[in-house]
Structures are given as structure tokens and as C-alpha cells.
Design a protein around this motif. Structure first.
Motif, PDB file in Angstrom:
ATOM      1  N   GLN A 290     -11.333  59.443  24.979  1.00 39.87           N
ATOM      2  CA  GLN A 290     -10.128  59.987  24.351  1.00 39.87           C
ATOM      3  C   GLN A 290      -9.254  58.863  23.800  1.00 39.87           C
ATOM      4  O   GLN A 290      -8.768  58.933  22.665  1.00 39.87           O
ATOM      5  CB  GLN A 290      -9.352  60.822  25.362  1.00 39.87           C
ATOM      6  CG  GLN A 290      -8.189  61.601  24.771  1.00 39.87           C
ATOM      7  CD  GLN A 290      -7.558  62.534  25.789  1.00 39.87           C
ATOM      8  OE1 GLN A 290      -8.119  62.789  26.849  1.00 39.87           O
ATOM      9  NE2 GLN A 290      -6.388  63.057  25.461  1.00 39.87           N
TER      10      GLN A 290
ATOM     11  N   PHE B 133      -8.820  58.616  19.633  1.00 43.03           N
ATOM     12  CA  PHE B 133      -7.515  58.858  19.025  1.00 43.03           C
ATOM     13  C   PHE B 133      -6.679  57.590  18.833  1.00 43.03           C
ATOM     14  O   PHE B 133      -5.824  57.545  17.944  1.00 43.03           O
ATOM     15  CB  PHE B 133      -6.716  59.863  19.864  1.00 43.03           C
ATOM     16  CG  PHE B 133      -7.267  61.255  19.814  1.00 43.03           C
ATOM     17  CD1 PHE B 133      -7.083  62.048  18.700  1.00 43.03           C
ATOM     18  CD2 PHE B 133      -7.977  61.775  20.885  1.00 43.03           C
ATOM     19  CE1 PHE B 133      -7.602  63.334  18.636  1.00 43.03           C
ATOM     20  CE2 PHE B 133      -8.497  63.066  20.846  1.00 43.03           C
ATOM     21  CZ  PHE B 133      -8.310  63.846  19.716  1.00 43.03           C
TER      22      PHE B 133
ATOM     23  N   THR C 116       0.834  68.269  19.596  1.00 40.97           N
ATOM     24  CA  THR C 116      -0.570  67.885  19.490  1.00 40.97           C
ATOM     25  C   THR C 116      -0.733  66.382  19.681  1.00 40.97           C
ATOM     26  O   THR C 116      -1.668  65.922  20.339  1.00 40.97           O
ATOM     27  CB  THR C 116      -1.140  68.298  18.124  1.00 40.97           C
ATOM     28  OG1 THR C 116      -1.008  69.709  17.961  1.00 40.97           O
ATOM     29  CG2 THR C 116      -2.606  67.927  18.007  1.00 40.97           C
TER      30      THR C 116
ATOM     31  N   THR D 251      -3.058  64.750  22.609  1.00 46.02           N
ATOM     32  CA  THR D 251      -4.248  63.981  22.250  1.00 46.02           C
ATOM     33  C   THR D 251      -4.205  62.569  22.814  1.00 46.02           C
ATOM     34  O   THR D 251      -5.191  62.081  23.370  1.00 46.02           O
ATOM     35  CB  THR D 251      -4.434  63.914  20.734  1.00 46.02           C
ATOM     36  OG1 THR D 251      -3.221  63.454  20.124  1.00 46.02           O
ATOM     37  CG2 THR D 251      -4.813  65.278  20.166  1.00 46.02           C
ATOM     38  N   CYS D 252      -3.061  61.866  22.659  1.00 42.44           N
ATOM     39  CA  CYS D 252      -3.064  60.471  23.090  1.00 42.44           C
ATOM     40  C   CYS D 252      -1.652  59.921  23.290  1.00 42.44           C
ATOM     41  O   CYS D 252      -1.393  58.754  22.985  1.00 42.44           O
ATOM     42  CB  CYS D 252      -3.813  59.617  22.083  1.00 42.44           C
ATOM     43  SG  CYS D 252      -4.470  58.076  22.763  1.00 42.44           S
TER      44      CYS D 252
END
Length: 264
Positions: free
Chosen positions: A182, A186, A215, A219-220
Motif C-alpha cells: 500500500q 500510493f 479517499t 489510501t495512504c
């Protein structure tokens, strides 16, 4: 780099905010790990909950690394270098036996040479291949120290404490490995990979995701707002959405900062 016209929100409270968020992220990460290893008993009936717990742990693992990343830039606790180093040293070691100074120095090299030869986060031989680049990334950072650390932890959990191997793999190994994927996808591959349809804007060789704030967080931890980070590495992760809304990249162009850096 100068700060252009962006003023960090809650700047006077940046240290306490960073420390509080770090405590929440790291505390949740450690708490879930302790519960998953020493209290939870895996069974078919509670497998869905175990998978959910592993997913949350994967996300929190990403957050732990982002906290350490802020420490590398001194934006976790501004002006408190020893505190930044102490927090990141402990968390990086617990994450995978990583060495603070090694990762800190490599990351600053990445900022100096982003997307060029010598950038430890860049695979110059495979600038468009996700799998090959990830393998290069993995080998560079997960060295023998990490392997010894992980195998030691797994050995103690399995052979000494009697925790079932399937539980160790699902709730310890899988979140750790998936979080590295991940982070890489990202935070490294998407911003820095070569794509003809999306050329780089400047010498930072980075792009920014057009994700919504939620988002981006999921995500990161906003690390996808990557060009903003390269322009303003002093901005902590939690303030990157504000930096993006303020247009810090465009401000750099307007003030000629980027052009001067390229010319230099």
C-alpha cells in the motif's frame, strides 16, 4: 524552499497535534496487535472479524510509517529533533526492525534525487513496471536486519507462546506485507512512475492524486498528495489537504521557485 503564501493551519499547535495523532495511530496499531496475538482466538466463526481486524491493522501500519516519515522531515514535532528521532526509532523498529538513521538518510536522498539515478526509492531500470520496481524497493529496504527481526518475533510467538501459525500469518504477517504494498503503490509508484499520458510537471518528478480528502486518508494518509509534499516537505501529513487546496505547487510556479531550482 520558502513557504510561499501557504500558512500551515494550527501552526502554533503543530507539535501537540502531531503527537496526539501519532499516539492515536501507534496506540491503535499496538493495541490491535496485542489483542490479535495474545487475546484473540481465531476460529471459522470469527474469521470475518479477523479479516476486518487485519485490514484495519494494515491501514494503521501505513499510518505508523507516515508518522515516522514526518519525523524524518522534522514536521512531527518541529524544533524537537531528539523527540522526532526517538519516536521514529521505536516505531520503525517495531514495524519491521528498521533502522531510523538508514531510512531517514535514504528518504532525504530521495528528495534530492527524485526520479533520477541514485534515488533509493526509484527503479531506473523499471520506471513503469509495478512488480519489478516493488521487488527492487523491497530488497533495498527489507534487509537482513528486518528478516532477523521478523523471524525472531514469529519464532517466539509460535514456538514459545504457542500462537497458531495461521493466526500469526493472518494478523501479523499479512498486514505488514500488505501495508508495504500500500505504501509503495500510493506513496512511491503512483506519484513517481513513468507514464507518457501524464508527464511530470517539474524537477520533483512527482504527481498528485486527484482523490477526495477521505479517499486520500484511507489510501495512504494523504501521501498521495505527493507533489505538494515535495514542494513543502515541512508540511505534516494531516495538513497536506490544506496545502493542496491552497495551491502550494502553483504558488511555487508563480514565485519562480521551481524555475530557479531547475536552472540550478
Amino acid at each position: 524552499m520558502s513557504e510561499q503564501r501557504f500558512t500551515l493551519p494550527f501552526r502554533s499547535a503543530q507539535g501537540p497535534i502531531g503527537l496526539a495523532l501519532a499516539a492515536l495511530i501507534a496506540g491503535g496499531w499496538l493495541g490491535i496487535h496485542a489483542y490479535a496475538m495474545f487475546v484473540f482466538e481465531l476460529s471459522w466463526s470469527n474469521l470475518p472479524f479477523a479479516i476486518l481486524m487485519a485490514a484495519v491493522q494494515c491501514w494503521l501500519s501505513v499510518g505508523v510509517f507516515i508518522v515516522c516519515h514526518d519525523a524524518m522531515h522534522g514536521s512531527l514535532m518541529p524544533g524537537r529533533g531528539r523527540i522526532n528521532a526517538a519516536i521514529a526509532t521505536v516505531l520503525l523498529f517495531l514495524y519491521a526492525g528498521f533502522a531510523w538513521r538508514t531510512l531517514r538518510d535514504a528518504h532525504h536522498t530521495h528528495h534530492r534525487l527524485a526520479g533520477h539515478k541514485g534515488d533509493p526509492d526509484f527503479d531506473e531500470d523499471n520506471p513503469s513496471s509495478f512488480l519489478r520496481w516493488y521487488w527492487t524497493f523491497f530488497k533495498r529496504y527489507f534487509g537482513w536486519q528486518s528478516l532477523v527481526f521478523v523471524h525472531t518475533v514469529v519464532g517466539i510467538y509460535w514456538l514459545v507462546l504457542g500462537i497458531p501459525m495461521v493466526q500469526i500469518v493472518l494478523l501479523y504477517g499479512a498486514p505488514a506485507l500488505l501495508s508495504s504494498l500500500q505504501l509503495f503503490y500510493f506513496g512511491t509508484y503512483r506519484p513517481h512512475h513513468h507514464a507518457d499520458a501524464k508527464p511530470f510537471a517539474d524537477k520533483h518528478n512527482a504527481r498528485t492524486d486527484g482523490f477526495s480528502t477521505l479517499t486520500s486518508l484511507l489510501t495512504c494518509f494523504h501521501f498521495g498528495y505527493h507533489l505538494e509534499h515535495h514542494h513543502r516537505p515541512d508540511v505534516p501529513w494531516w495538513a497536506l489537504p490544506a496545502a493542496r487546496r491552497a495551491g502550494v505547487v502553483e504558488q511555487s510556479y508563480e514565485t519562480g521557485t521551481v524555475r530557479k531550482e531547475i536552472a540550478a
